[in-house]
Design an enzyme around this catalytic site. Structure first.
Site, PDB file in Angstrom:
ATOM      1  N   SER A   1      17.327   1.194  -8.169  1.00 31.54           N
ATOM      2  CA  SER A   1      17.323   1.410  -9.610  1.00 31.54           C
ATOM      3  C   SER A   1      17.901   2.789  -9.884  1.00 31.54           C
ATOM      4  CB  SER A   1      15.884   1.336 -10.148  1.00 31.54           C
ATOM      5  OG  SER A   1      15.820   1.775 -11.492  1.00 31.54           O
TER       6      SER A   1
ATOM      7  N   TYR B   1       6.729   3.491 -10.708  1.00 32.01           N
ATOM      8  CA  TYR B   1       7.864   2.647 -10.303  1.00 32.01           C
ATOM      9  C   TYR B   1       8.966   3.485  -9.671  1.00 32.01           C
ATOM     10  CZ  TYR B   1      11.856  -0.534 -10.827  1.00 32.01           C
ATOM     11  OH  TYR B   1      12.974  -1.312 -10.611  1.00 32.01           O
TER      12      TYR B   1
END
Length: 267
Positions: A134, A147
């Site tokens: 990501s 996260y």
């Protein structure tokens, strides 16, 4: 050259679109999904769209039997795309929630990867591991650190693994999507409300909402996922290309600027 590709987390979002896209390009795709309803839905879609080279099976990364079965399948590209997101202030997030985020996004993922790589080395398969990381694997905005930390860990694993597996002809690559509008980011932010309590936490729900809205509630943070799916379909089968792939370019530029800002940050 057609490849045989196993992709995790193909029950929805970028994973589902990428599995379909790769199969339509002529690759043999083993799409895995977390639950049986997702498996059924994807099988029905493949049948409706006439895609015979797409098979679908269940793979919950926390199910040891699912992991063992998936590791025995025959493929030469592993796309580790499955993951979950937890958000909230890192100074207050309950540790069991943080541990669960790491269990899925790091430890279970690495367990499957180790099993696959071990078999490839034994059988002299020159395979490829692709980690869906990501943009949050290289930056860490407030309220998303749980996260983000898992994706930073994944980046470290991928970088070291690339060095370690070169002698065996196994390639490693990361794909780092920007803020595409699949609903994942919004669900991740919303998940914190199940534990964030104004009577317990010093971060108020109103403050959390204001900060996450300021980050996500804008058009540039809700990009068209079809663009990312197209990029993943392009990158995954290739045997050449960059190790890290931040997409789109505006997101890559933001990451570079954020990295420089960290070097200049003071307390």
């Amino acid at each position: 050259m057609p490849r045989t590709i196993l992709i995790t987390g193909a029950g929805s979002g970028l994973g589902e679109g990428t599995a379909i896209g790769l199969a339509k390009k002529g690759h043999t795709v083993i799409a895995t999904a977390e639950s049986w309803p997702q498996v059924t839905a994807l099988r029905d879609r493949a049948a409706a769209e006439g895609i015979p080279n797409l098979s679908v099976t269940k793979l919950n990364l926390l199910d040891p039997y699912d992991i063992a079965a998936a590791a025995k399948l025959d493929f030469d590209v592993l796309v580790s795309n499955a993951g979950i997101g937890e958000a909230g202030p890192i100074a207050e997030i309950p540790i069991p929630i943080l541990k669960h985020n790491f269990e899925v996004n790091v430890f279970a993922l690495l367990d499957l990867t180790q099993r696959v790589v071990r078999r490839w080395v034994k059988n002299k398969v020159k395979g490829k591991v692709v980690f869906t990381s990501s943009i949050l694997g290289v930056v860490s905005p407030g309220m998303l650190a749980s996260y983000s930390a898992t994706k930073h860990a994944l980046q470290a694993i991928a970088e070291a693994m690339q060095d370690e597996l070169k002698e065996f002809g196994i390639q490693v690559q990361t794909i780092n999507p920007g803020p595409f509008f699949t609903g994942f980011n919004e669900r991740m932010v919303e998940a914190a409300y199940r534990w964030l309590d104004d009577d317990v936490n010093f971060t108020t729900r109103a403050s959390y909402k204001a900060q996450t809205n300021a980050l996500l509630d804008k058009p540039e943070m809700r990009l068209n996922p079809e663009d990312m799916i197209g990029k993943m379909v392009e990158l995954i089968p290739k045997t050449t290309g960059p190790f890290r792939n931040i997409f789109p370019k505006d997101t890559a530029d933001w990451a570079m600027a954020a990295g420089k800002a960290i070097w200049d940050r003071t307390i």
